[in-house]
Design an enzyme around this catalytic site. Sequence first.
Site, PDB file in Angstrom:
ATOM      1  N   HIS A 155      -9.769   2.296   0.646  1.00  0.00           N
ATOM      2  CA  HIS A 155      -9.746   1.174   1.557  1.00  0.00           C
ATOM      3  C   HIS A 155     -10.791   1.419   2.656  1.00  0.00           C
ATOM      4  O   HIS A 155     -10.527   0.865   3.866  1.00  0.00           O
ATOM      5  CB  HIS A 155      -8.167   1.068   2.047  1.00  0.00           C
ATOM      6  CG  HIS A 155      -7.787  -0.326   2.371  1.00  0.00           C
ATOM      7  ND1 HIS A 155      -8.512  -1.107   3.568  1.00  0.00           N
ATOM      8  CD2 HIS A 155      -7.043  -1.088   1.812  1.00  0.00           C
ATOM      9  CE1 HIS A 155      -7.709  -2.323   3.501  1.00  0.00           C
ATOM     10  NE2 HIS A 155      -6.973  -2.454   2.620  1.00  0.00           N
ATOM     11  N   GLU A 191     -11.995  -2.948  -2.929  1.00  0.00           N
ATOM     12  CA  GLU A 191     -11.096  -2.083  -3.303  1.00  0.00           C
ATOM     13  C   GLU A 191     -10.731  -1.965  -4.934  1.00  0.00           C
ATOM     14  O   GLU A 191     -10.476  -2.890  -5.405  1.00  0.00           O
ATOM     15  CB  GLU A 191      -9.713  -2.625  -2.482  1.00  0.00           C
ATOM     16  CG  GLU A 191      -9.800  -2.388  -1.244  1.00  0.00           C
ATOM     17  CD  GLU A 191      -8.477  -3.421  -0.472  1.00  0.00           C
ATOM     18  OE1 GLU A 191      -7.509  -3.146  -0.930  1.00  0.00           O
ATOM     19  OE2 GLU A 191      -8.768  -4.292   0.326  1.00  0.00           O
ATOM     20  N   HIS A 194       0.868  -1.219   0.116  1.00  0.00           N
ATOM     21  CA  HIS A 194      -0.073   0.042  -0.069  1.00  0.00           C
ATOM     22  C   HIS A 194       0.952   1.385  -0.002  1.00  0.00           C
ATOM     23  O   HIS A 194       0.581   2.144   0.631  1.00  0.00           O
ATOM     24  CB  HIS A 194      -0.987   0.083   1.017  1.00  0.00           C
ATOM     25  CG  HIS A 194      -1.996  -1.049   1.083  1.00  0.00           C
ATOM     26  ND1 HIS A 194      -2.531  -1.314  -0.364  1.00  0.00           N
ATOM     27  CD2 HIS A 194      -2.865  -1.716   2.090  1.00  0.00           C
ATOM     28  CE1 HIS A 194      -3.551  -2.342   0.211  1.00  0.00           C
ATOM     29  NE2 HIS A 194      -3.731  -2.408   1.366  1.00  0.00           N
TER      30      HIS A 194
END
Length: 351
Positions: free
Chosen positions: A179, A313, A105
Amino acid sequence: MKVNFEKFGELNNQAVHAYTLLNDEGLKITCLDYGCVISNIEMPGSEGKIESVVLGFDSIEEYQKYSPYFGAVVGRVAGRIGGAAFELNNETYRLEKNEGNNHLHGGSEGFSHKIWNAKTIDASDHVGVEFTYVSKDGEEGYPGNLEVKVTYTLTNKNEFHISYEGTTDQDTLINLTNHTYFNLSGNLKETVLDHVLKLKSNEFLELNDDLLPTGEVLNVTNTPFDFREGHSLKEGVESTHSQNILVGKGYDHPFLLEAEAENQMSLWDPASGRKIEVKTDQPSVVLYTGNHLDEEFEIRGVQSEKYLGVCLETQGLPDAIHHKHFPSCVLKPGEKYEAYTHYTFITDRSL
């Protein structure tokens, strides 16, 4: 419709603000200039009671200490990059290893942990917030100065739209997503195990032990990954399928989406009557059922536990830089990265 903002807290002597979008139908969405975090969404259930339907905190300190990316925009690259390194134009770029041997991420100080510039939008048919951030060349190991814009807008039709834009002065990687962890039961009264998901997807990506794509594309037919007609998330948690067990009993998988199909996804909680329909221009959605949620903290007075939230996502395929047959995540100077995800919030009052 209106948009309000107020101080949420401070981070390193810099103010963090909360922006609340409110429409005439009782839908309220609060977001922060910290990580573009969607900190709260409130909507009515079938009995008219307005409750929160996402996982989030009421202080910046809690986001810093506990948050597993609750509601945040993650980047430059969402998901994992194998070996925390990649080659681009015959040069190797090494990234932070913030999950085992891999990069996750965008790194521990990725977009989700930055304070973005924000500007409110108050138009005749929508309200919103425009967030901008410049990621400098070399930040978290990525090449190029990357200018990013994320825009959130809300309408009176209970439509919430997220758009992403990006430009760079060097070849670089970009793959953004939001997210948010949804829980439509209202104020986290139940887990999401009885939520019903419908997904227009015929295939999903096989994962290895590091939860990275192997490169193999698997068919969903006759597996717990077949959401084409809709079924509860519980089926994957209780499944003996090796891929469900691999990720901690549940889902943490990229599903390949039918391009431009109407309402590619819908998430429904039969008990509350709340439903979200989702559409995106991205090739996949990573379905994550909160299999690894930490149980050592509370979320607005509710004890955190596994399966308390579910993420949808929308994004490019994870670790695409290491799989030539995946759609490219490389952005070049003169090009523009663009992506969107559109949500419609629905309450079934007939229940």
